[in-house]
Structure formats: structure tokens, C-alpha cells
Design an enzyme around this catalytic site. Structure first.
Site, PDB file in Angstrom:
ATOM      1  N   GLU A   1      -4.032  -1.368  -8.444  1.00 10.18           N
ATOM      2  CA  GLU A   1      -4.689   0.024  -8.466  1.00 10.18           C
ATOM      3  C   GLU A   1      -3.394   1.278  -8.602  1.00 10.18           C
ATOM      4  O   GLU A   1      -2.792   1.294  -7.890  1.00 10.18           O
ATOM      5  CB  GLU A   1      -5.638   0.377  -7.159  1.00 10.18           C
ATOM      6  CG  GLU A   1      -6.578   1.511  -7.389  1.00 10.18           C
ATOM      7  CD  GLU A   1      -6.145   2.809  -7.051  1.00 10.18           C
ATOM      8  OE1 GLU A   1      -5.661   3.596  -7.949  1.00 10.18           O
ATOM      9  OE2 GLU A   1      -6.081   3.202  -5.791  1.00 10.18           O
TER      10      GLU A   1
ATOM     11  N   ARG B   1      -8.294  17.516  -2.692  1.00  7.72           N
ATOM     12  CA  ARG B   1      -8.142  16.682  -1.524  1.00  7.72           C
ATOM     13  C   ARG B   1      -6.695  16.010  -1.306  1.00  7.72           C
ATOM     14  O   ARG B   1      -5.962  15.808  -2.138  1.00  7.72           O
ATOM     15  CB  ARG B   1      -8.919  15.363  -2.081  1.00  7.72           C
ATOM     16  CG  ARG B   1      -9.106  14.496  -1.074  1.00  7.72           C
ATOM     17  CD  ARG B   1     -10.279  13.413  -1.543  1.00  7.72           C
ATOM     18  NE  ARG B   1     -10.639  12.192  -0.539  1.00  7.72           N
ATOM     19  CZ  ARG B   1     -10.931  11.224  -0.886  1.00  7.72           C
ATOM     20  NH1 ARG B   1     -11.189  10.834  -2.049  1.00  7.72           N
ATOM     21  NH2 ARG B   1     -11.248  10.215  -0.102  1.00  7.72           N
TER      22      ARG B   1
ATOM     23  N   THR C   1       0.773  -1.247   0.014  1.00  7.26           N
ATOM     24  CA  THR C   1      -0.151   0.110  -0.065  1.00  7.26           C
ATOM     25  C   THR C   1       0.990   1.266   0.079  1.00  7.26           C
ATOM     26  O   THR C   1       1.898   1.296   0.387  1.00  7.26           O
ATOM     27  CB  THR C   1      -0.902   0.161   1.275  1.00  7.26           C
ATOM     28  OG1 THR C   1      -0.217   0.062   2.312  1.00  7.26           O
ATOM     29  CG2 THR C   1      -1.911  -1.112   1.294  1.00  7.26           C
TER      30      THR C   1
HETATM   31  P1  ADP Z   1       4.066   6.216  -4.587  1.00  5.71           P
HETATM   32  O1  ADP Z   1       4.440   7.069  -5.703  1.00  5.71           O
HETATM   33  O2  ADP Z   1       2.668   6.327  -4.211  1.00  5.71           O
HETATM   34  O3  ADP Z   1       5.076   6.159  -3.201  1.00  5.71           O
HETATM   35  P2  ADP Z   1       5.190   3.322  -5.093  1.00  5.71           P
HETATM   36  O4  ADP Z   1       4.649   2.694  -6.260  1.00  5.71           O
HETATM   37  O5  ADP Z   1       6.496   4.029  -5.282  1.00  5.71           O
HETATM   38  O6  ADP Z   1       4.168   4.639  -5.145  1.00  5.71           O
HETATM   39  O7  ADP Z   1       4.890   2.869  -3.735  1.00  5.71           O
HETATM   40  C1  ADP Z   1       3.718   2.305  -3.492  1.00  5.71           C
HETATM   41  C2  ADP Z   1       4.026   0.977  -2.544  1.00  5.71           C
HETATM   42  O8  ADP Z   1       4.954   0.083  -3.244  1.00  5.71           O
HETATM   43  C3  ADP Z   1       4.757   1.477  -1.226  1.00  5.71           C
HETATM   44  O9  ADP Z   1       4.507   0.588  -0.230  1.00  5.71           O
HETATM   45  C4  ADP Z   1       6.171   1.185  -1.632  1.00  5.71           C
HETATM   46  O10 ADP Z   1       7.349   1.041  -0.742  1.00  5.71           O
HETATM   47  C5  ADP Z   1       5.922  -0.201  -2.537  1.00  5.71           C
HETATM   48  N1  ADP Z   1       7.205  -0.537  -3.356  1.00  5.71           N
HETATM   49  C6  ADP Z   1       7.775   0.310  -3.979  1.00  5.71           C
HETATM   50  N2  ADP Z   1       9.063  -0.219  -4.854  1.00  5.71           N
HETATM   51  C7  ADP Z   1       8.252  -1.823  -4.562  1.00  5.71           C
HETATM   52  C8  ADP Z   1       9.035  -2.903  -5.127  1.00  5.71           C
HETATM   53  N3  ADP Z   1       9.848  -3.031  -6.118  1.00  5.71           N
HETATM   54  N4  ADP Z   1       8.443  -4.090  -4.792  1.00  5.71           N
HETATM   55  C9  ADP Z   1       7.399  -4.125  -3.807  1.00  5.71           C
HETATM   56  N5  ADP Z   1       6.813  -2.866  -3.269  1.00  5.71           N
HETATM   57  C10 ADP Z   1       7.257  -1.721  -3.805  1.00  5.71           C
END
Ligand code: ADP
Length: 644
Positions: free
Chosen positions: A327, A355, A226
Site C-alpha cells: 500500500e 486529516r 508499517t
Molecule cells: P514514510 O515516508 O511513510 O516514512 P517509508 O517507506 O520510509 O515511508 O517507511 C515506511 C516503513 O518502512 C517504516 O516502518 C520504515 O522504517 C520502513 N522502511 C524504510 N526503509 C526500509 C527498508 N529498506 N526495508 C524495510 N523497511 C523499511
């Protein structure tokens, strides 16, 4: 393909994450680098709040595995910062692959314990007995909802502390987040199968979403990843249906906002959730993600976040053929027609854009206004934006908090700079707020065109070499100053990458106004994007509202309304905005398996037992402890049970 010394790499990315795409495995120190460099010790005011939260038992600073609060194996931690002040709120474990594997084992054991009833009489009934919803086929407890609501204030304070949104908005998120728990606790009672009319007369065809009359058919262990913009609601929207179906879950919240997730997990423990059913790990995102992807025991990944990470997870899930719900980013158009009610359009667009300071995936990224109402709308909208108070989310009357971190502000700055360079006009704001830190002035920009990054229609491609050669492709003609700043922001100045292309969302408090003449033109502009999450239209013409809605390639459409998310309606996107739906009865199917069952109308088995009568299976059957109990009804006599 290489260009001289330069290796070719095309890396699409969205939202605030590009800098992370170029970093390899995150270490705890590199995790901190994504946050503002200005981390400070707490002021008296924050200190009091944190002490209050600590004594309420809701400020948890360890991960949750198998019902126990645990540190990272190597004791490593990451700092959680308050974006409004830069203060360190807490340190949480920086976990990785091995802690995630522990969480997977515990979730898998908890799942098997429930699914296979390995110790049906003792262990399993004990587990259920510890749940207030004894006898129900779900892990959900109505208490989880009640506990969330009764701790609305503390949870809201945690959200404001680590995410920055105003306290009122944060408490609204708690109510919204809790609504998913309540909805799915109820919805578990309404999972129906189906009876399909057979093509041959001597058989019956069934579709089952239950493995017995008591238990649903859950997909298994779920990895839920998330983001930081809704630290609670994005979790409950996934965990609610997962638990209701009987899945067990490993939650990986964003490292920027783990405290709300940990507090919610504490409340789930207080509600009696058995060990292993809900686990929370955080730290090195890609290591945790890789462990979840590699495990054959994890049967589903549900993710909210950037398109770039979503694509990575999608590719990684192929190895073990996991189910996926994604999503991802949006690029929401908000179309204001000449015939719209001006007040309604201003109010709705304001809500859709600002928002959470513009940091949601359904935020209006492009306010597309018809030429007849354009000037009037721009004027009224700018006045409404100007009246919004900016400040620390704990201050009374504040409507716009800080952005999540310094990188987010730098991205907003570079987008605004690009728009100005290409001829857009700043009607309001357009710069950092005098409050400093990560505050940015609520901004309205007119004369925005599809060539500007702000409307995300520009695919920017650059060539970069480690000796500094830079070339811009695809007509993205920006100033060198902007380019250098962007590259610095994306951390590319020292990276040997030859070609980068990306589609970006501003994800900040900047409202770009675009102009259109005809309905057809508005629809073309709205659909001219790879995203397809949310769209908004403002019109008083009923025929037009239906016509345009049907022409829009979006998963959610709001007509004359800017806030459209609710637990009872399906949320999800078309095109590259994702897969699957969350919320509503449709969100339940994402966590259930569907079994097709065929059997003959007459039970031949009965002949073996020298039953001479013809039996017709009529109404019910159940799988229980690997035995099949046929509840059959004789056409001649009363109902009867047969065990095979
Ligand atoms: P945002 O721009 O909203 O931070 P991200 O996609 O970078 O979007 O992050 C959303 C979630 O995905 C966060 O919990 C982040 O730590 C996680 N995340 C980022 N990179 C990875 C990855 N390589 N594998 C799994 N989760 C990830």
C-alpha cells in the site's frame, strides 16, 4: 554510464523518505537524524502523562520476540520523540538482522506448531486452550478487540505523544484500528471454498482454502512493515487478517512511532496470544527488511509506506518468491464540479485534505475545481481552513497537530516555494506556524498548475556533482535557491550522484487548487499520475458521478464524501500505488493459500478393500495428520467413513 567523475543513479522516491534513500545502513544515531534535531527532556505535563502510561503497563520500551520483552543484542537504543515538543518520550531498542532472525524463528516455530500439529494432543491443545476462542481455527481472540477498545484513551494518548495527531483523532484511530480485529475475528468463519463444474463427468473439482474442516490454509510467517502516520490502524489492518487466517507475524513499526505498536502487542499478550505468534522488532529499517526478505521461512511481506521502499521490497522478495501486499503513495485528486453543493464540497475536501495534517496517503493532493465554481469554492474553502485550530494534540479544540519531523516541514516549505516561484498564489498560510517546532500553517494555494511539485506532475531531474555542478532537466525550471535547499534537505550536497529523478507527495497541510474547464479535462488531469489510490468527486449530477467514477484510474473513489476508509471495504491502489487489498472480505485472501483438488467421482480405492458397492463422494473430506479421511456416502446405504 558515468558523466566524468559522476556515477549515474536514478532514484525515485516519495513521501518523506528521500533523505533516507541516500543514507546507507541506519545506525541508531542516523535514525535519530531523521527526527527533529531539537530533542528535549520532558516537561512536567508530559512527565505525568508518561508516568500514567507506565503505571497502566502500556508504555513498553522493549521489542517482543517469542512472547518475551527483549532489548537489542548490543543494547543499542533509539529515541522516540514527541513531534509537538521535541521531548524524548522513551528509548526503544535499535534492533537489526540478528534480532529479526530470532523473531522469524519464533514465528516459524509457532506456525509449524499450529499447522503440522507436531504435538497434537498436548502442546497444540494447550495453546488453543490459552486462547479464549478455543476450538476456533484462528489466533484471534475477541478479547483483543475488547482490550483495544477499553484502552482507547491510553492508546490514543500514546498515538498523540509519538505521532502528534490531535487526541480526538487519535482515539478515532484506535476505534478504526480495533474494527479490523473485530471484523477479521468474525470473517474467519466465512472463508469459503468452491466447487467447480467439471469438464469431464467422472471427476469432481474443488477449491480449498482450508487444510481441514477446522483449520484454514494460511500463507505462513508474515513480515508486516508499517508507517508512522497511523501507528495502530496500519498494524491491525495487517495483523487482523493474518492472525485470523492462522499466520504468525513479525511486525516492524516505524521507528518514529513504535510505542503504540508495543502497547498493542502487550494487549495481545494479555488476551492470551501464544508466544511467537506476534513479534515486534524495530530499529535499523533496512537491516530488518533485508532479514525478512532473505528468510525462506517468511512467506509474505505486507507493507504500507513510500513507493520507493515498496519497490525495494518487491525486488527483494523475488529471491524467495514471497507473496506481497503493498500500500504505497497516492496523489489523490479531489474534483469539484460546477454543479456540486458548495457546502458539501468544502466539508468533504477539508476532511480529505487535512486529516492528520495532510499526512495520509489518501489525502487530497490536488483539488481540481471547475472554473464556474472556482472563486466561490476558493473563498469558502479558505475560510473553513482558517477556522482550524493548530496546536499540541493534547490541547482542547486542536484540529491540526505538528508534522512528524523537521524534514517533513522542510519538504513542505520547498514545495510551496516552488509553487510560488512558478506563479501560484498563497491564499492562506504558506509558512511555518508561530508555534515553532514542526508546526506549519494550514495553507491554501490557488492557480496551481501541473508543472508544480505540489501537484506532483513534475518529474524533477537534477544532475549533481561533488564539485557542485547542477543542471535541471525535463523543464523543471526552479530557482537555484529552491534547488539548493531541496538538495540540502535530501542530503545530496555531499553525495556523488549524477542524476536523480523523483515524484513527490507534499504530505503536509497544503491544499493546492487547480482549475479546469471540461469534464474530460478533469479526468485527464486526475489520471495524469503514476499513482492510483484514492480520488474524490463532488457533483450533484448522478450520471456524471458514475461516468467520472468509471473513468478514474483509482482503487477508491468517494462521491460527495471525503472520509471513505472503513474496515468493511477494500482499500488498495491501482498503478504504482500498490498491490493487493486490505480490509473487507477481499483482504482475507491475501493471507490464505488456495488449493485446487481433483478426484474421481468413484473411489477406486474402495475396491482394494473388496467393497463391491459403488460409492459416490458427496459432501465432505478433510486432511488431518497427513491421513485422508474420505467421508463418503453410498448410493445405496447410509453415510460411511473410509480411512486411507
Ligand atoms: P514514510 O515516508 O511513510 O516514512 P517509508 O517507506 O520510509 O515511508 O517507511 C515506511 C516503513 O518502512 C517504516 O516502518 C520504515 O522504517 C520502513 N522502511 C524504510 N526503509 C526500509 C527498508 N529498506 N526495508 C524495510 N523497511 C523499511
Amino acid at each position: 554510464m558515468t558523466l566524468g567523475r559522476i556515477a549515474l543513479a536514478r532514484i525515485p522516491a516519495t513521501r518523506g523518505t528521500i533523505h533516507r534513500l541516500f543514507s546507507t545502513t541506519l545506525s541508531s544515531s542516523s535514525t535519530n537524524r531523521t527526527s527533529p534535531p531539537l530533542s528535549r527532556h520532558m516537561s512536567m505535563k508530559s512527565d505525568n502523562l508518561v508516568s500514567k502510561l507506565t503505571s497502566s503497563g502500556l508504555l513498553k520500551t522493549q521489542g517482543l520476540i517469542d512472547g518475551k520483552w527483549v532489548d537489542a543484542h548490543d543494547g543499542d537504543t533509539i529515541k522516540v520523540l514527541n513531534p509537538a515538543t521535541g521531548e524524548v518520550v522513551a528509548n526503544v531498542p535499535c534492533m537489526g538482522q540478528s534480532e529479526t532472525n530470532d523473531a522469524i524463528s519464533s514465528a516459524y516455530d509457532a506456525f509449524r506448531c499450529k499447522k503440522l500439529h507436531t504435538e497434537p494432543t498436548v502442546q497444540f491443545s494447550k495453546m488453543l486452550a490459552s486462547m479464549p476462542s478455543e476450538g476456533n481455527d484462528t489466533w484471534m481472540s475477541p478479547l483483543q478487540y475488547d482490550l483495544l477498545i477499553s484502552h482507547k484513551e491510553e492508546l490514543g494518548q500514546l498515538i498523540t505523544l509519538e505521532q502528534g495527531k490531535p487526541l480526538k483523532e487519535a482515539m478515532g484511530e484506535v476505534i478504526y484500528g480495533a474494527s479490523f480485529i473485530e471484523f477479521y475475528a468474525e470473517e474467519a468463519k466465512r472463508v469459503y471454498g468452491d466447487i467447480i463444474p467439471a469438464t469431464l463427468g467422472d471427476r469432481r473439482l474443488f477449491v480449498l482454502k482450508q487444510q481441514s474442516h477446522e483449520f484454514l490454509q494460511p500463507v505462513g510467517v508474515v513480515g508486516a512493515i508499517t508507517p508512522w502516520n497511523f501507528p495502530l490502524a496500519m498494524i491491525t489492518r495487517k495483523v487482523g487478517p493474518a492472525l485470523a487466517c492462522g499466520c504468525t507475524v513479525i511486525v516492524k513499526p516505524s521507528e518514529l512511532t513504535p510505542l503504540t505498536a508495543l502497547a498493542a502487542a502487550e494487549l495481545a499478550l494479555q488476551a492470551g496470544i501464544p508466544p511467537g505468534v506476534l513479534n515486534v522488532v524495530m530499529g535499523k529499517a533496512s537491516d530488518i527488511g533485508d532479514a525478512l526478505l532473505a528468510s525462506p521461512e517468511v512467506r509474505k511481506i505486507t507493507f504500507t509506506g513510500s513507493t520507493a521502499v515498496g519497490k525495494k521490497l518487491m525486488a527483494g522478495a523475488a529471491g524467495t518468491v514471497k507473496r506481497l501486499s503493498l500500500e504505497l503513495g497516492g496523489n489523490a485528486p479531489c474534483i469539484v464540479f460546477d454543479d456540486a453543493d458548495l457546502d458539501v464540497a468544502v466539508k468533504g475536501s477539508l476532511a480529505a485534505k487535512f486529516r492528520n495534517s495532510g499526512q495520509t496517503c489518501v489525502c487530497a493532493n490536488r483539488i481540481i475545481v471547475q472554473e464556474g465554481i472556482y472563486d466561490k469554492f476558493a473563498d469558502a474553502f479558505s475560510k473553513a481552513v482558517q477556522s482550524m485550530q493548530v496546536g499540541d494534540g493534547f490541547s482542547e479544540g486542536v484540529m491540526q497537530g505538528p508534522l512528524i519531523n523537521e524534514a517533513a516541514v522542510q519538504k513542505v516549505e520547498s514545495f510551496v516555494e516552488d509553487a510560488i516561484f512558478k506563479g501560484a498564489k498563497v491564499l492562506l498560510g504558506g509558512k511555518r506556524h508561530s508555534l515553532g517546532m514542526t508546526f506549519y500553517e494550514p495553507t491554501v494555494i490557488s492557480d496551481v498548475t501541473e508543472a508544480m511539485l505540489l501537484s506532483r506532475q513534475t518529474k524533477l531531474e537534477v544532475l549533481v556533482s561533488d564539485w557542485g555542478l547542477i543542471q535541471v532537466y525535463n523543464g523543471a525550471c526552479c530557482g537555484l535557491h529552491f534547488l539548493f535547499r531541496s538538495l540540502k534537505y535530501f542530503g545530496l550536497h555531499s553525495v556523488d550522484i549524477s542524476s536523480i529523478s523523483f515524484w513527490e507527495e507534499v504530505f503536509g497541510p497544503v491544499a493546492p487548487l487547480l482549475r479546469f474547464k471540461t469534464e474530460e479535462e478533469a479526468i485527464l488531469m486526475a489520471n495524469n499520475t503514476k499513482a492510483g489510490l484514492a480520488a474524490y468527486i463532488f457533483t450533484n449530477n448522478v450520471q456524471r458521478s458514475w461516468r467520472v467514477t468509471e473513468a478514474l484510474e483509482y482503487g477508491l473513489v468517494g462521491v460527495n464524501e471525503g472520509l471513505i476508509s472503513t474496515e468493511v471495504a477494500p482499500f488498495g491502489g491501482l498503478k504504482q500505488s500498490g498491490l493487493g487489498r486490505e480490509g473487507s472480505k477481499y483482504g482475507m485472501d491475501e493471507y490464505l493459500e488456495m488449493i485446487y483438488l481433483l478426484y474421481p467421482d468413484e473411489i477406486c480405492l474402495l475396491r482394494r478393500h473388496e467393497q463391491k458397492m459403488r460409492f459416490k463422494v458427496c459432501y465432505q473430506f478433510a486432511a488431518h495428520n497427513h491421513k485422508v479421511i474420505w467421508i463418503a456416502e453410498s448410493v445405496q446405504s447410509r453415510p460411511f467413513e473410509y480411512e486411507a
